[in-house]
Design an enzyme around this catalytic site. Structure first.
Site, PDB file in Angstrom:
ATOM      1  N   SER A 188       0.793  -1.233   0.000  1.00 55.53           N
ATOM      2  CA  SER A 188       0.000   0.000   0.000  1.00 55.53           C
ATOM      3  C   SER A 188       0.825   1.281   0.000  1.00 55.53           C
ATOM      4  CB  SER A 188      -0.964   0.022   1.183  1.00 55.53           C
ATOM      5  OG  SER A 188      -0.276   0.222   2.390  1.00 55.53           O
ATOM      6  N   LYS A 235      -0.004   4.798   6.562  1.00 55.95           N
ATOM      7  CA  LYS A 235      -0.639   5.565   5.479  1.00 55.95           C
ATOM      8  C   LYS A 235      -0.175   7.016   5.536  1.00 55.95           C
ATOM      9  CE  LYS A 235      -3.317   2.044   4.497  1.00 55.95           C
ATOM     10  NZ  LYS A 235      -2.988   1.171   3.412  1.00 55.95           N
TER      11      LYS A 235
END
Length: 163
Positions: free
Chosen positions: A43, A87
């Site tokens: 990710s 993130k």
């Protein structure tokens, strides 16, 4: 006979107390100041490696609410609280964030969301392989564990993470 062992027992107790103090300091440092973390997965490509990076995350900035757009953070997953994800913050409370609903079909189907108070909008750098705010919405500020500020491993990537 007890008089002969008394100094030895006293020294053992002193050494045990020093070791206990060290463990307390280690816990406080790891929990509230700075901790090393191993992160892996697709990710955050290309910022972080698929096979894993060792990063340092500091916990002070998030506790005082001083995060900003572009910061890479460690967050408890809203879907699985036992899992911590890495993130990038793309929106703070009050920000309007536009995102592509399904990037794999480049349909041009964008949605806009205003990040509510007490929340942030997080996304992985690799939008094709990231489960993030596009899937579960804005994330409460309380789920943020810390801000990533340095990569320790691999050696060729040592240093701060560029935004």
């Amino acid at each position: 006979m007890f008089a002969k062992t008394r100094p030895m027992m006293k020294e053992a107790l002193n050494q045990t107390l020093i070791f206990g103090k060290f463990l307390c300091l280690l816990h406080i440092t790891d929990k509230y100041i700075c901790s090393p973390v191993i992160v892996h997965g697709p990710s955050m490509l290309p910022t972080m490696n698929l096979t894993g990076d060792v990063i340092l995350a500091e916990h002070i900035t998030s506790r005082f609410g001083k995060l900003s757009v572009g910061d890479v953070v460690l967050v408890s997953s809203p879907e699985n609280p036992r899992k911590t994800v890495t993130k990038r913050i793309l929106g703070l409370e009050g920000d309007k964030v536009a995102f592509l609903v399904d990037p794999s079909f480049d349909s041009g189907n964008y949605r806009s969301v205003v990040v509510p108070k007490g929340h942030v909008w997080i996304q992985g750098d690799n939008i094709y392989a990231s489960k993030d705010s596009r899937h579960f919405g804005p994330v409460p500020y309380g789920l943020i564990h810390g801000k990533v500020f340095c990569r320790l491993w691999p050696p060729d990537g040592f240093g701060s993470l560029d935004q």
